[in-house]
Scaffold this motif. Sequence first.
Motif, mmCIF file in Angstrom:
data_model
loop_
_atom_site.group_PDB
_atom_site.id
_atom_site.type_symbol
_atom_site.label_atom_id
_atom_site.label_comp_id
_atom_site.label_asym_id
_atom_site.label_seq_id
_atom_site.Cartn_x
_atom_site.Cartn_y
_atom_site.Cartn_z
ATOM 1 N N SER A 7 0.829 -1.213 0.000
ATOM 2 C CA SER A 7 0.000 0.000 0.000
ATOM 3 C C SER A 7 0.862 1.260 0.000
ATOM 4 N N ILE A 8 2.032 1.175 0.650
ATOM 5 C CA ILE A 8 2.949 2.322 0.654
ATOM 6 C C ILE A 8 3.496 2.565 -0.751
ATOM 7 N N THR A 9 3.916 1.485 -1.429
ATOM 8 C CA THR A 9 4.418 1.646 -2.800
ATOM 9 C C THR A 9 3.302 2.125 -3.724
ATOM 10 N N GLU A 10 2.071 1.698 -3.427
ATOM 11 C CA GLU A 10 0.937 2.121 -4.247
ATOM 12 C C GLU A 10 0.699 3.625 -4.100
ATOM 13 N N LYS A 11 0.815 4.122 -2.871
ATOM 14 C CA LYS A 11 0.620 5.552 -2.631
ATOM 15 C C LYS A 11 1.731 6.376 -3.277
ATOM 16 N N LEU A 12 2.909 5.753 -3.427
ATOM 17 C CA LEU A 12 4.027 6.437 -4.083
ATOM 18 C C LEU A 12 3.907 6.388 -5.605
ATOM 19 N N GLY A 13 2.894 5.679 -6.092
ATOM 20 C CA GLY A 13 2.627 5.672 -7.525
ATOM 21 C C GLY A 13 3.197 4.501 -8.290
ATOM 22 N N PHE A 14 3.795 3.516 -7.595
ATOM 23 C CA PHE A 14 4.339 2.356 -8.314
ATOM 24 C C PHE A 14 4.052 1.069 -7.518
ATOM 25 N N GLY A 15 2.776 0.855 -7.246
ATOM 26 C CA GLY A 15 2.390 -0.312 -6.465
ATOM 27 C C GLY A 15 3.046 -1.584 -6.966
ATOM 28 N N SER A 16 3.785 -2.249 -6.074
ATOM 29 C CA SER A 16 4.542 -3.432 -6.490
ATOM 30 C C SER A 16 4.677 -4.409 -5.333
ATOM 31 N N TYR A 17 4.129 -5.617 -5.510
ATOM 32 C CA TYR A 17 4.311 -6.661 -4.507
ATOM 33 C C TYR A 17 5.767 -7.142 -4.488
ATOM 34 N N GLY A 18 6.411 -7.086 -5.638
ATOM 35 C CA GLY A 18 7.820 -7.480 -5.693
ATOM 36 C C GLY A 18 8.673 -6.600 -4.799
ATOM 37 N N LEU A 19 8.480 -5.281 -4.906
ATOM 38 C CA LEU A 19 9.222 -4.353 -4.044
ATOM 39 C C LEU A 19 8.822 -4.535 -2.587
ATOM 40 N N ALA A 20 7.537 -4.828 -2.329
ATOM 41 C CA ALA A 20 7.092 -5.049 -0.957
ATOM 42 C C ALA A 20 7.827 -6.234 -0.332
ATOM 43 N N ILE A 21 7.993 -7.312 -1.112
ATOM 44 C CA ILE A 21 8.729 -8.492 -0.625
ATOM 45 C C ILE A 21 10.186 -8.141 -0.357
ATOM 46 N N ILE A 22 10.796 -7.406 -1.280
ATOM 47 C CA ILE A 22 12.200 -7.012 -1.109
ATOM 48 C C ILE A 22 12.369 -6.130 0.113
ATOM 49 N N PHE A 23 11.507 -5.133 0.277
ATOM 50 C CA PHE A 23 11.599 -4.221 1.421
ATOM 51 C C PHE A 23 11.410 -4.967 2.738
ATOM 52 N N LEU A 24 10.426 -5.875 2.780
ATOM 53 C CA LEU A 24 10.178 -6.625 4.012
ATOM 54 C C LEU A 24 11.366 -7.517 4.358
ATOM 55 N N THR A 25 11.941 -8.145 3.349
ATOM 56 C CA THR A 25 13.112 -9.004 3.584
ATOM 57 C C THR A 25 14.274 -8.196 4.147
ATOM 58 N N ILE A 26 14.509 -7.020 3.586
ATOM 59 C CA ILE A 26 15.585 -6.160 4.065
ATOM 60 C C ILE A 26 15.327 -5.725 5.508
ATOM 61 N N ILE A 27 14.078 -5.367 5.805
ATOM 62 C CA ILE A 27 13.715 -4.951 7.166
ATOM 63 C C ILE A 27 13.959 -6.083 8.159
ATOM 64 N N ILE A 28 13.541 -7.293 7.792
ATOM 65 C CA ILE A 28 13.735 -8.452 8.676
ATOM 66 C C ILE A 28 15.216 -8.708 8.914
ATOM 67 N N LYS A 29 16.017 -8.645 7.846
ATOM 68 C CA LYS A 29 17.454 -8.901 7.986
ATOM 69 C C LYS A 29 18.138 -7.821 8.826
ATOM 70 N N ILE A 30 17.670 -6.583 8.726
ATOM 71 C CA ILE A 30 18.239 -5.509 9.549
ATOM 72 C C ILE A 30 17.898 -5.739 11.021
ATOM 73 N N ILE A 31 16.644 -6.137 11.292
ATOM 74 C CA ILE A 31 16.224 -6.417 12.667
ATOM 75 C C ILE A 31 17.023 -7.576 13.257
ATOM 76 N N LEU A 32 17.280 -8.585 12.428
ATOM 77 C CA LEU A 32 17.999 -9.780 12.890
ATOM 78 C C LEU A 32 19.515 -9.627 12.821
ATOM 79 N N TYR A 33 20.002 -8.469 12.410
ATOM 80 C CA TYR A 33 21.444 -8.279 12.227
ATOM 81 C C TYR A 33 22.269 -8.621 13.469
ATOM 82 N N PRO A 34 21.863 -8.193 14.682
ATOM 83 C CA PRO A 34 22.671 -8.555 15.864
ATOM 84 C C PRO A 34 22.827 -10.064 16.025
ATOM 85 N N LEU A 35 21.760 -10.815 15.746
ATOM 86 C CA LEU A 35 21.845 -12.271 15.839
ATOM 87 C C LEU A 35 22.727 -12.832 14.731
#
Length: 226
Positions: A27-55
């Motif tokens: 929904s965020i990418t959609e509001k930015l004008g380029f709604g993309s589930y592919g980018l949503a998956i990439i962004f979520l993966t990056i967020i998860i890896k950043i959160i898990l970085y200490p581990l």
Amino acid sequence: MEETGFFGTIFAPIENLLHFAIELLYSITEKLGFGSYGLAIIFLTIIIKIILYPLTAKQIQSMKAMQTLQPKLKKLQEKYKDNPQLMQQKLATLYKDAGVNPLAGCLPMLIQMPILMGMYYALFNFDYGGAEPSFLWLPSLSQTDPMYILPVLSALTTFLQSKMSMMEGTPQTKAITIIMPLFIGWISLNFPAGLVLYWVTMNVVQIIQQWWLSRNEEINNNKEAA
């Protein structure tokens, strides 16, 4: 494509949370004008890896410490191979003197596993609202990659990530760096493209994190040497 069963039920709460996160990022990418589930998956993966970085950092540091001890471990195992009890005592002393916990690398992995498995089920079962979302060369993230680009990338990034993790090892561990990427690439041929996109992104971020850790370690070692 749906996959249900015991493990699917166990990871259902995490799966539902990740479904929500994907939809939110879409929904965020959609509001930015380029709604993309592919980018949503990439962004979520990056967020998860950043959160898990200490581990991740703790796991990598523990693996490197164990690799450093490998020559001494082999000598002890060879010397006391006829006396397993004494060998275990010597190994425990070696770990203690080196300040290394052989189980330290397992704990971060176990903590991350529910999240990684939840992501697997979330993307394997994701219906994208009944649509067939395209991304780059992919006609649909819910179908396999018709050009086989993602399966090849999944194999290559898995190989590079494994190679960086296993700096030195036995012939068996070296064989794993070949067999595992081939296996991942093979099963990726039958997985939804969205799931393989997640795996490739996760590997790329992991490679960057490992490079960053190695770079900082090298800088610190140079400072100490100076």
